[in-house]
Design a protein around this motif. Structure first.
Motif, PDB file in Angstrom:
ATOM      1  N   GLU A  26       0.834  -1.198   0.000  1.00 43.22           N
ATOM      2  CA  GLU A  26       0.000   0.000   0.000  1.00 43.22           C
ATOM      3  C   GLU A  26       0.867   1.246   0.000  1.00 43.22           C
ATOM      4  N   GLY A  27       0.253   2.384  -0.399  1.00 43.76           N
ATOM      5  CA  GLY A  27       0.962   3.659  -0.354  1.00 43.76           C
ATOM      6  C   GLY A  27       2.213   3.640  -1.214  1.00 43.76           C
ATOM      7  N   PHE A  28       3.334   4.113  -0.629  1.00 45.70           N
ATOM      8  CA  PHE A  28       4.582   4.160  -1.379  1.00 45.70           C
ATOM      9  C   PHE A  28       5.070   2.758  -1.751  1.00 45.70           C
ATOM     10  N   TYR A  29       4.701   1.766  -0.928  1.00 47.01           N
ATOM     11  CA  TYR A  29       5.164   0.402  -1.187  1.00 47.01           C
ATOM     12  C   TYR A  29       4.502  -0.207  -2.413  1.00 47.01           C
ATOM     13  N   SER A  30       3.454   0.440  -2.943  1.00 44.87           N
ATOM     14  CA  SER A  30       2.880  -0.026  -4.201  1.00 44.87           C
ATOM     15  C   SER A  30       3.778   0.351  -5.372  1.00 44.87           C
ATOM     16  N   LEU A  31       4.662   1.328  -5.143  1.00 46.78           N
ATOM     17  CA  LEU A  31       5.608   1.748  -6.181  1.00 46.78           C
ATOM     18  C   LEU A  31       6.963   1.073  -6.020  1.00 46.78           C
ATOM     19  N   MET A  32       7.347   0.844  -4.769  1.00 47.96           N
ATOM     20  CA  MET A  32       8.639   0.223  -4.486  1.00 47.96           C
ATOM     21  C   MET A  32       8.468  -0.607  -3.226  1.00 47.96           C
ATOM     22  N   SER A  33       8.730  -1.879  -3.307  1.00 43.79           N
ATOM     23  CA  SER A  33       8.450  -2.772  -2.190  1.00 43.79           C
ATOM     24  C   SER A  33       9.332  -2.459  -0.986  1.00 43.79           C
ATOM     25  N   HIS A  34       8.849  -2.847   0.176  1.00 43.73           N
ATOM     26  CA  HIS A  34       9.617  -2.645   1.415  1.00 43.73           C
ATOM     27  C   HIS A  34      10.949  -3.382   1.337  1.00 43.73           C
ATOM     28  N   ASN A  35      10.933  -4.606   0.816  1.00 43.26           N
ATOM     29  CA  ASN A  35      12.171  -5.385   0.722  1.00 43.26           C
ATOM     30  C   ASN A  35      13.189  -4.718  -0.191  1.00 43.26           C
ATOM     31  N   ALA A  36      12.710  -4.127  -1.281  1.00 43.07           N
ATOM     32  CA  ALA A  36      13.624  -3.433  -2.191  1.00 43.07           C
ATOM     33  C   ALA A  36      14.273  -2.241  -1.498  1.00 43.07           C
ATOM     34  N   MET A  37      13.491  -1.509  -0.701  1.00 45.51           N
ATOM     35  CA  MET A  37      14.049  -0.380   0.044  1.00 45.51           C
ATOM     36  C   MET A  37      15.101  -0.844   1.044  1.00 45.51           C
ATOM     37  N   VAL A  38      14.818  -1.956   1.720  1.00 49.79           N
ATOM     38  CA  VAL A  38      15.770  -2.482   2.704  1.00 49.79           C
ATOM     39  C   VAL A  38      17.072  -2.875   2.016  1.00 49.79           C
ATOM     40  N   VAL A  39      16.967  -3.601   0.918  1.00 53.30           N
ATOM     41  CA  VAL A  39      18.165  -4.050   0.197  1.00 53.30           C
ATOM     42  C   VAL A  39      18.988  -2.866  -0.304  1.00 53.30           C
ATOM     43  N   LEU A  40      18.308  -1.802  -0.707  1.00 48.26           N
ATOM     44  CA  LEU A  40      19.003  -0.635  -1.255  1.00 48.26           C
ATOM     45  C   LEU A  40      19.607   0.242  -0.167  1.00 48.26           C
ATOM     46  N   PHE A  41      18.857   0.481   0.909  1.00 48.01           N
ATOM     47  CA  PHE A  41      19.260   1.514   1.860  1.00 48.01           C
ATOM     48  C   PHE A  41      20.061   1.003   3.054  1.00 48.01           C
ATOM     49  N   VAL A  42      19.898  -0.229   3.439  1.00 48.63           N
ATOM     50  CA  VAL A  42      20.668  -0.712   4.599  1.00 48.63           C
ATOM     51  C   VAL A  42      22.170  -0.687   4.324  1.00 48.63           C
ATOM     52  N   PRO A  43      22.651  -1.237   3.202  1.00 49.27           N
ATOM     53  CA  PRO A  43      24.089  -1.117   2.931  1.00 49.27           C
ATOM     54  C   PRO A  43      24.521   0.335   2.713  1.00 49.27           C
ATOM     55  N   ALA A  44      23.646   1.140   2.086  1.00 51.00           N
ATOM     56  CA  ALA A  44      23.997   2.542   1.818  1.00 51.00           C
ATOM     57  C   ALA A  44      24.124   3.347   3.100  1.00 51.00           C
ATOM     58  N   PHE A  45      23.514   2.887   4.184  1.00 49.00           N
ATOM     59  CA  PHE A  45      23.617   3.558   5.479  1.00 49.00           C
ATOM     60  C   PHE A  45      24.734   2.971   6.337  1.00 49.00           C
ATOM     61  N   THR A  46      24.815   1.653   6.408  1.00 43.92           N
ATOM     62  CA  THR A  46      25.766   1.024   7.324  1.00 43.92           C
ATOM     63  C   THR A  46      27.220   1.173   6.868  1.00 43.92           C
ATOM     64  N   LEU A  47      27.471   1.080   5.584  1.00 43.45           N
ATOM     65  CA  LEU A  47      28.852   1.190   5.107  1.00 43.45           C
ATOM     66  C   LEU A  47      29.431   2.593   5.333  1.00 43.45           C
ATOM     67  N   PRO A  48      28.699   3.674   5.013  1.00 41.87           N
ATOM     68  CA  PRO A  48      29.225   5.006   5.340  1.00 41.87           C
ATOM     69  C   PRO A  48      29.445   5.214   6.842  1.00 41.87           C
ATOM     70  N   ILE A  49      28.540   4.683   7.688  1.00 38.88           N
ATOM     71  CA  ILE A  49      28.728   4.803   9.131  1.00 38.88           C
ATOM     72  C   ILE A  49      30.017   4.104   9.544  1.00 38.88           C
ATOM     73  N   LEU A  50      30.294   2.954   8.953  1.00 36.75           N
ATOM     74  CA  LEU A  50      31.532   2.229   9.247  1.00 36.75           C
ATOM     75  C   LEU A  50      32.745   3.066   8.861  1.00 36.75           C
ATOM     76  N   LEU A  51      32.694   3.717   7.692  1.00 36.99           N
ATOM     77  CA  LEU A  51      33.802   4.573   7.266  1.00 36.99           C
ATOM     78  C   LEU A  51      34.004   5.741   8.230  1.00 36.99           C
TER      79      LEU A  51
END
Length: 359
Positions: free
Chosen positions: A134-159
């Motif tokens: 529903e809502g935004f997830y009808s355009l982009m699934s929750h799983n797709a957001m997780v796969v895209l954004f979790v590494p994009a957040f955790t790797l910079p924090i590690l750096l």
């Protein structure tokens, strides 16, 4: 020593020369945290200079009060001297430092490129077969957001953590006690060092006139960012811990935190950008003005596109706004270790070290 390898010796040498004159004068003793730290020593290592540079908030009150600025033969410009050391301490402790250097020299172009590239990636994911959410997830699934954004957040924090480890060693940091952290966060929460020592504010945009606007805009930006982060964190807890799926109503915690945070962040970043346009570039590191402005404007795009996405979600602009917002967020995460975002972490480390030195 590691410091000699990481930071330009000419910049450190000039900052040391000026600090030694300030230590002899002591007129600005109550202005901010820099001067008590200066006066507590008689000699300054390269690490000391880097720590002092990150204590400085570039409020410029010391410059306008100083009797030894040009045309005096001493030619003091402590805000500029510390800004140059501070900048190099951020970008050269970050790896790979070449990206940080490029960002601070050509921040607007690099930010625009990354935002557009990230937005294109999000748009391509949206163009795939739609999910049943529903809502935004009808355009982009929750799983797709997780796969895209979790590494994009955790790797910079590690750096960022790796760069902080090197910086902490450089400034001679010791084992951290709870009271050191509490004292440092107290200074940050109140923006104590932007109060001009007497609560009248700083001289950033109005030369020898005092103003608290920069302090207020910084607080709006910081608390707005924290509220947005809280919104994401609470939504994650609700999704995974309480099995409460998005979208959430207006009076839910994710929405209340997110909308109020977005408004504060938009106001704060727009205000900081306007003050930066008025300020004298000769009292800062003019080489990186573009990179600093690009970072502020990138935060503004993140917050403002998020608000637009919420209020215009029922319109035909939804697809494009979602791509723009998620692209801007992704760009912010990816550029975080190389942008001025790291100044908050380095300043926190400098303040903790200052608390240690006071003990």
């Amino acid at each position: 020593m590691q410091t000699i390898e990481l930071v330009n010796l000419d910049a450190i040498g000039e900052a040391r020369r000026q600090i030694e004159i300030c230590n002899a004068c002591r007129y600005c003793e109550s202005y901010c945290a820099v001067f008590p730290a200066v006066h507590s020593k008689r000699a300054y290592s390269d690490g000391d200079i880097q720590q002092l540079s990150n204590l400085c908030h570039n409020c410029r009150g010391c410059y306008y009060a100083c009797q030894y600025t040009a045309p005096h033969e001493f030619g003091l410009n402590l805000p500029k001297a510390l800004a140059e050391v501070r900048q190099e301490s951020w970008q050269n402790h970050t790896q790979p430092s070449v990206i940080a250097t490029v960002f601070h020299r050509s921040g607007a172009a690099l930010s625009l490129f990354v935002v557009l590239a990230a937005a294109l990636l999000v748009w391509l994911i949206q163009a795939a077969p739609k999910s049943s959410g529903e809502g935004f997830y009808s355009l982009m699934s929750h799983n797709a957001m997780v796969v895209l954004f979790v590494p994009a957040f955790t790797l910079p924090i590690l750096l960022i953590l790796l760069s902080l480890r090197g910086y902490w060693r450089t400034i001679g940091g010791e084992s951290i006690r709870w009271r050191h952290v509490v004292g440092a966060f107290g200074s940050i929460a109140k923006m104590k060092n932007l109060s001009g020592g007497h609560g009248d504010g700083c001289n950033f945009e109005a030369e020898d006139a005092f103003s608290n606007r920069r302090r207020l805009y910084h607080q709006a930006t910081m608390y707005g960012f924290l509220l947005c982060f809280a919104a994401t964190s609470v939504a994650t807890l609700m999704h995974y811990g309480l099995d409460m799926q998005a979208p959430y109503g207006f009076f839910s915690l994710p929405k209340l935190f997110g909308i109020s945070g977005g408004v504060l962040l938009s106001i704060g970043t727009l205000g900081l950008a306007s003050l930066k346009l008025k300020a004298d570039r000769g009292l800062a590191d003019a080489r990186v003005w573009g990179g600093e402005m690009a970072f502020v404007l990138l935060l503004f795009v993140v917050s403002t596109s998020g608000l637009a996405l919420y209020f215009l979600r029922e319109t035909s602009l939804l697809d494009e706004l979602l791509a723009l917002h998620l692209g801007a967020v992704l760009a912010f995460f990816l550029l975080m270790p190389f942008s001025k975002m790291v100044h908050g972490f380095f300043r926190l480390a400098a303040l903790i070290r200052d608390e240690q030195c006071k003990a």
